[in-house]
Design a protein around this motif. Structure first.
Motif, PDB file in Angstrom:
ATOM      1  N   UNK A 101       0.825  -1.281   0.077  1.00  0.00           N
ATOM      2  CA  UNK A 101      -0.063  -0.175   0.159  1.00  0.00           C
ATOM      3  C   UNK A 101       0.816   1.197  -0.028  1.00  0.00           C
ATOM      4  N   UNK A 102       1.814   1.171   0.549  1.00  0.00           N
ATOM      5  CA  UNK A 102       2.791   2.590   0.712  1.00  0.00           C
ATOM      6  C   UNK A 102       3.377   2.744  -0.694  1.00  0.00           C
ATOM      7  N   UNK A 103       3.522   1.593  -1.504  1.00  0.00           N
ATOM      8  CA  UNK A 103       4.317   1.731  -2.787  1.00  0.00           C
ATOM      9  C   UNK A 103       3.145   2.331  -3.785  1.00  0.00           C
ATOM     10  N   UNK A 104       1.936   2.216  -3.531  1.00  0.00           N
ATOM     11  CA  UNK A 104       0.709   3.004  -4.227  1.00  0.00           C
ATOM     12  C   UNK A 104       0.967   4.545  -4.093  1.00  0.00           C
ATOM     13  N   UNK A 105       1.529   4.872  -2.891  1.00  0.00           N
ATOM     14  CA  UNK A 105       1.967   6.186  -2.411  1.00  0.00           C
ATOM     15  C   UNK A 105       2.978   6.827  -3.307  1.00  0.00           C
ATOM     16  N   UNK A 106       4.106   5.918  -3.253  1.00  0.00           N
ATOM     17  CA  UNK A 106       5.316   6.610  -4.081  1.00  0.00           C
ATOM     18  C   UNK A 106       4.883   6.552  -5.539  1.00  0.00           C
ATOM     19  N   UNK A 107       3.975   5.740  -5.906  1.00  0.00           N
ATOM     20  CA  UNK A 107       3.926   5.588  -7.415  1.00  0.00           C
ATOM     21  C   UNK A 107       2.789   6.830  -7.711  1.00  0.00           C
ATOM     22  N   UNK A 108       1.997   7.207  -6.808  1.00  0.00           N
ATOM     23  CA  UNK A 108       1.325   8.288  -7.146  1.00  0.00           C
ATOM     24  C   UNK A 108       2.148   9.765  -7.104  1.00  0.00           C
ATOM     25  N   UNK A 109       2.944   9.648  -6.596  1.00  0.00           N
ATOM     26  CA  UNK A 109       3.916  10.814  -6.428  1.00  0.00           C
ATOM     27  C   UNK A 109       4.790  10.907  -7.801  1.00  0.00           C
ATOM     28  N   UNK A 110       5.326   9.557  -7.978  1.00  0.00           N
ATOM     29  CA  UNK A 110       5.964   9.478  -9.408  1.00  0.00           C
ATOM     30  C   UNK A 110       5.184  10.062 -10.401  1.00  0.00           C
ATOM     31  N   UNK A 111       3.900   9.741 -10.505  1.00  0.00           N
ATOM     32  CA  UNK A 111       2.911  10.377 -11.567  1.00  0.00           C
ATOM     33  C   UNK A 111       2.922  11.799 -11.725  1.00  0.00           C
ATOM     34  N   UNK A 124      13.222   8.446  -9.620  1.00  0.00           N
ATOM     35  CA  UNK A 124      13.491   7.909  -8.123  1.00  0.00           C
ATOM     36  C   UNK A 124      12.334   7.457  -7.400  1.00  0.00           C
ATOM     37  N   UNK A 125      11.273   7.937  -7.452  1.00  0.00           N
ATOM     38  CA  UNK A 125      10.008   7.462  -6.862  1.00  0.00           C
ATOM     39  C   UNK A 125       9.457   6.163  -7.408  1.00  0.00           C
ATOM     40  N   UNK A 126       9.657   6.071  -8.957  1.00  0.00           N
ATOM     41  CA  UNK A 126       9.384   4.809  -9.703  1.00  0.00           C
ATOM     42  C   UNK A 126      10.252   3.717  -9.043  1.00  0.00           C
ATOM     43  N   UNK A 180       5.290  -9.058 -10.041  1.00  0.00           N
ATOM     44  CA  UNK A 180       6.823  -9.118 -10.829  1.00  0.00           C
ATOM     45  C   UNK A 180       6.600  -8.396 -12.239  1.00  0.00           C
ATOM     46  N   UNK A 181       5.580  -8.493 -12.994  1.00  0.00           N
ATOM     47  CA  UNK A 181       5.433  -7.930 -14.292  1.00  0.00           C
ATOM     48  C   UNK A 181       5.425  -6.332 -14.152  1.00  0.00           C
ATOM     49  N   UNK A 182       4.883  -5.983 -12.856  1.00  0.00           N
ATOM     50  CA  UNK A 182       4.944  -4.385 -12.686  1.00  0.00           C
ATOM     51  C   UNK A 182       6.056  -3.870 -12.293  1.00  0.00           C
ATOM     52  N   UNK A 183       6.871  -4.451 -11.600  1.00  0.00           N
ATOM     53  CA  UNK A 183       8.307  -4.072 -11.163  1.00  0.00           C
ATOM     54  C   UNK A 183       9.056  -4.163 -12.589  1.00  0.00           C
ATOM     55  N   UNK A 184       8.951  -4.941 -13.483  1.00  0.00           N
ATOM     56  CA  UNK A 184       9.656  -5.025 -14.630  1.00  0.00           C
ATOM     57  C   UNK A 184       9.471  -3.834 -15.538  1.00  0.00           C
ATOM     58  N   UNK A 185       8.419  -3.569 -15.542  1.00  0.00           N
ATOM     59  CA  UNK A 185       7.740  -2.427 -16.332  1.00  0.00           C
ATOM     60  C   UNK A 185       8.373  -0.827 -15.763  1.00  0.00           C
ATOM     61  N   UNK A 186       7.970  -0.927 -14.445  1.00  0.00           N
ATOM     62  CA  UNK A 186       8.497   0.307 -13.747  1.00  0.00           C
ATOM     63  C   UNK A 186      10.024   0.440 -13.604  1.00  0.00           C
ATOM     64  N   UNK A 219       1.225   3.343 -16.148  1.00  0.00           N
ATOM     65  CA  UNK A 219       1.823   2.332 -15.430  1.00  0.00           C
ATOM     66  C   UNK A 219       1.215   2.495 -13.959  1.00  0.00           C
ATOM     67  N   UNK A 220       1.067   3.666 -13.358  1.00  0.00           N
ATOM     68  CA  UNK A 220       0.431   3.851 -12.051  1.00  0.00           C
ATOM     69  C   UNK A 220      -0.782   3.232 -11.867  1.00  0.00           C
TER      70      UNK A 220
END
Ligand code: HEM
Ligand SMILES: [Cu+2]
Lengths: 240, 584
Positions: A101-111, A124-126, A180-186, A219-220
């Motif tokens: 759930x925290x990773x969703x936060x960093x993702x939103x900031x990356x966007x 970096x956030x991604x 895992x697929x998400x991590x690769x594409x990130x 991606x987000x």
């Protein structure tokens, strides 16, 4: 990946809101979702389809849980870890859930930083999101090993209904594959952002199309979806 | 020219024109090609080739039914394998792939006025994954033990147990192939849907789309939401077979021995399968509905009757098709209120369907009917579809279904409604669009011969099957043997059906000959031989070039059905012709 960003044309008529706007959009030409680009429309529809897949998995799990005559193992006990001599139920899962759930936060900031063309922060956030995702998968691997060592197999386990292991490996495995697929594409997207592909209009390796910062948002959307699904798996598999 | 477009309210372009991938070599132009038109042809050729395998299998099935035990290649296990592969190939690898991957890829971008699908690269991948799925499917014919003989419904537990032919490799390859098919289809399907929703040209509103596009669009949405259930079912059955889990496997005692399975639910599989399976019927039917609407309108020089109703009927059918799957499970046993629910919802689908049939007939009513080959096939479709639809109403009722289910009556019903009817539309569509694809007309005479043999032959095959079903001849039986309630005359009838089936199958060579011969020798077609109004006939080049439209995308001013408009100079007005007098 997409060529469909809005032109900043001043001629476009102002759009209405509410139900009138909804009807106007759908009866208009060119695009039914006026603010969505092609890539965004596509990921939404894909996620809808994927929702059906996960729903079918979860419904099947509930069905076999009810159809089996053998008692279901108690997830509170199975997923407990002994830390400092005390058995704490669901501790690992709680941490995993928190991380995801925290990773969703960093993702939103990356966007957000992506749209502001702040390449370094966005990348970096991604990368942070990817790291969270990777550690989630890592802990899942730990949990799998732990359970396998205790004798849980897809076809049976020491405590009760065989379907417990079947559903566990199937559903968490399928979800873990998504992560895992998400991590690769990130990682791929972060690299593109860092390199400035979306500023220079560099073409994609396979698609030979120019990308835009919108890809970070696409991606987000995927990432948040994978998160949301986890919440359901957590509630239905671990807490029930 | 005065800028009537602006007066008519044609809004400015919202989307930049796409930059297409331009093929640099022969390989990227014809093999790994990202152009939807080439992908469409690749899809079509692959689908039709594998469909021919299914056709030959149907011959073998029929030969066995007519002359039991005469042909040594049709052993009992082979028979089940042939029936299974015939059904699976016809439904999924032929019809689904051909309508959506073939017709969809070719027609959607042209009809909505786009340069290509929105994501051509993904679209290309879609075809290659589909091809892989077909290869895996074909591989199962050569695997030890042969392809699976579980029936196209693949019901567990028998599908994966000892005693079912192909339980070694066949079933595994079948499931893997299905999973691949679904992955491949999803990539294509997302493209079709997004192209229709977001990739239309200026002036092309949803309510100006030709019904062909509406049909393919709704069918694709159905597929994107229905295939997940099959995907999940396939994955879980693969686990049951390979890892020995028991998702679908109850406790079983075979030959006095407890199998290692237990606790699973075979009925769960049936629910998942038919949650996919019933919408699947409409995945092949809705594109057919759409295409037929256009054929009828063009070839009777009249606008389609009740366009809006036609669209809403498509949408209503699509929605309803998700809540009727239980009608395939009446004989699996179900709670009576559920039987009531599924019977009711099934019968309700007849309402939008009947609206469509009435509208087709009313389109024909007092039209200037040209009995061209595409029109013949379209008319053949209406008759056949009504026929199959009415037996569907019978089978939708629990009390009628229970005795008729698993008899030849069901075989006759579903072949009429989802076998022959869509196939007729496929042919009609090919005769209609072949001139656009190749620049040449198909031979009319040969087309007529092809039509009459296929159409009348299909009735000779399937009409008697209804009767066989009534007297209780079961489906999926290797041979009847001495069965008291089946009169000896049933055997004679079976011989007659087989004769018809062989002739119909063989007659398809006329079609293939026509397709190949006309490619070189056919009459030159010009850009718009049928004088049709929809956008695909207005391309600057025929066959349409890379990017479809030359420099400028077309602008659309009207719907696709302006035929015989009073006061207009021509008997049709192309969609991209600006109104002389602000009409409509
Ligand atoms: C040349 C035309 C065709 C002939 C002569 C033919 C004949 C047959 C026969 C004899 C059976 C086996 C009935 C039984 O004993 O259970 C069968 C099954 C089947 N056919 Fe066809 N068929 C034809 C075309 C099609 C088409 C176009 C479709 C596409 C929908 C189709 C779909 C099926 C299905 C789904 C089954 C059931 C397979 C099963 O029971 O597992 N057929 N067909
Ligand atoms: Cu059905």
């Amino acid at each position: 990946m997409t060529e469909s960003a809005l032109t900043d044309s001043l001629e476009a008529p102002p759009r209405q809101g509410g139900w009138h706007g909804f009807a106007a959009d759908w009866s208009s030409d060119q695009r039914a979702f006026k603010s969505a680009t092609w890539g965004k429309a596509m990921i939404w529809i894909f996620l809808l389809s994927d929702t059906f897949i996960f729903s079918c998995f979860l419904l099947s799990y509930m069905t076999v849980r009810m159809s089996t005559t053998v008692p279901w193992p108690d997830p509170g006990k199975v997923f407990a870890l002994t830390i400092a001599g005390r058995e704490i139920p669901l501790i690992l899962i709680a941490i995993m859930t928190f991380i995801l759930i925290s990773s969703s936060g960093t993702m939103a900031m990356a966007v957000n930083f992506g749209y502001r063309h702040d390449r370094v922060k966005s990348a970096v956030l991604m990368l942070a999101t990817a790291a969270f995702g990777a550690s989630f998968v890592g802990m899942q691997a730990f949990e799998w090993t732990h359970l396998i060592l205790e004798g849980v197999r897809p076809w049976g386990n020491p405590w009760g209904a065989a379907q417990f292991g079947s559903c566990f490996f199937l559903i968490t495995g399928f979800h873990g594959t998504h992560v895992t697929i998400g991590v690769i594409f990130l990682l791929i997207t972060a690299r593109k952002v860092l390199r400035g592909d979306f500023e220079s209009g560099r073409r994609g390796f396979f698609t030979s199309r120019k990308g835009r910062y919108e890809i970070v948002e696409t991606m987000g959307l995927y990432w948040h979806f994978v998160d949301l699904v986890w919440v359901f798996i957590f509630a239905l598999f671990y807490l029930w | 020219m005065v800028d009537i477009g602006a007066a008519e309210g044609i809004p400015p372009a919202e989307v930049e024109d796409v930059e297409l991938y331009h093929a640099k070599s022969w390989v990227t132009k014809y093999v790994f090609c990202q152009d939807a038109k080439v992908i469409a042809i690749q899809y079509s050729i692959t689908a039709i080739s594998i469909g021919l395998v299914a056709l030959v299998l149907s011959w073998l099935i029929r030969l066995q039914l007519a002359f039991p035990g005469t042909f040594s290649i049709v052993t009992p296990s082979n028979y089940y394998q042939f029936v299974t592969m015939h059904g699976m190939i016809m439904v999924i690898y032929l019809l689904t792939a051909l309508f959506l991957g073939g017709f969809g890829n070719y027609l959607i971008p042209l009809m909505v006025g786009a340069r290509d699908m929105v994501f051509p690269y993904v679209n290309m991948l879609s075809y290659w994954v589909y091809l892989l799925a077909v290869v895996v499917l074909v591989a199962s014919f050569f695997a030890p033990g042969g392809p699976t003989g579980a029936g196209w419904t693949l019901y567990p537990p028998q599908a994966i147990l000892e005693g079912t032919p192909g339980r070694q490799w066949g079933i595994i390859l079948m499931l893997v192939s299905l999973i691949l098919f679904i992955i491949g289809f999803t990539m294509g399907g997302l493209n079709y849907v997004v192209t229709v929703l977001q990739g239309r040209t200026r002036g092309m509103t949803m309510m100006r789309l030709p019904l062909t596009v509406w049909g393919i669009f709704t069918a694709t949405i159905l597929a994107l939401l229905a295939f997940p259930a099959l995907f999940v079912a396939s994955v879980m059955m693969l686990f049951d077979r390979v890892l020995g889990t028991s998702f679908f496997m109850p406790a079983i005692v075979a030959a006095g021995e407890h199998l290692k399975y237990g606790g699973g639910s075979p009925i769960l599989f049936q629910h998942l399968f038919w949650f996919f399976g019933h919408p699947e019927v409409y995945i092949v039917a809705l594109p057919a509905f759409g295409i037929v609407s256009d054929l009828i309108s063009v070839h009777s020089r009249k606008n389609i009757f009740g366009y809006r109703m036609m669209v809403w009927a498509l949408v209503a059918i699509a929605v309803l098709s998700f809540i009727v799957w239980g009608h395939h499970m009446y004989i699996s046993g179900m709670n009576p209120p559920f039987g009531f629910f599924f019977a009711t919802s099934t019968l309700i689908i007849a309402v939008p369907t009947a609206i469509k049939v009435y509208n087709w007939v009313l389109t024909l009513w007092r039209g200037d009917i040209h009995l061209t080959v595409p029109m013949l096939f379209a008319l053949g479709f209406i008759v056949t579809f009504v026929n199959g639809g009415i037996t569907g109403l019978f089978l939708g009722n629990v009390i009628v279904d229970v005795p008729l289910s698993a008899t030849m009556f069901v075989v006759a019903h579903f072949h009429m409604v989802m076998g022959i009817a869509p196939i007729l539309v496929v042919f009609g569509g090919i005769y209609h669009w072949y001139p656009k694809i190749t620049g040449r007309m198909l031979n009319e005479r040969l087309g007529q011969i092809h039509f009459w043999i296929t159409f009348l032959g299909a009735y000779l095959i399937y009409f008697p099957m209804h009767y066989l079903g009534f007297i209780g001849v079961p489906r999926r039986y290797y041979e009847l043997g001495e069965t008291a309630f089946v009169p000896a005359s049933a055997a004679t009838l079976n011989v007659a059906i087989t004769a018809a089936a062989l002739i119909v199958g063989a007659a398809q060579t006329v079609f293939f000959f026509n397709v190949i011969w006309s490619l070189y020798k056919g009459k030159l077609a010009g850009g718009n031989p049928w004088r049709a109004a929809s956008l695909e006939w207005q391309t600057p080049e025929t066959p349409p070039g890379h990017g479809n439209w030359g420099k400028e995308l077309p602008v659309v001013y009207r719907w696709a059905y302006d035929y015989s408009v009073p006061g207009a100079g021509q008997d049709f007005l192309p969609q991209n012709q600006p109104p002389a007098i602000p009409a409509r």
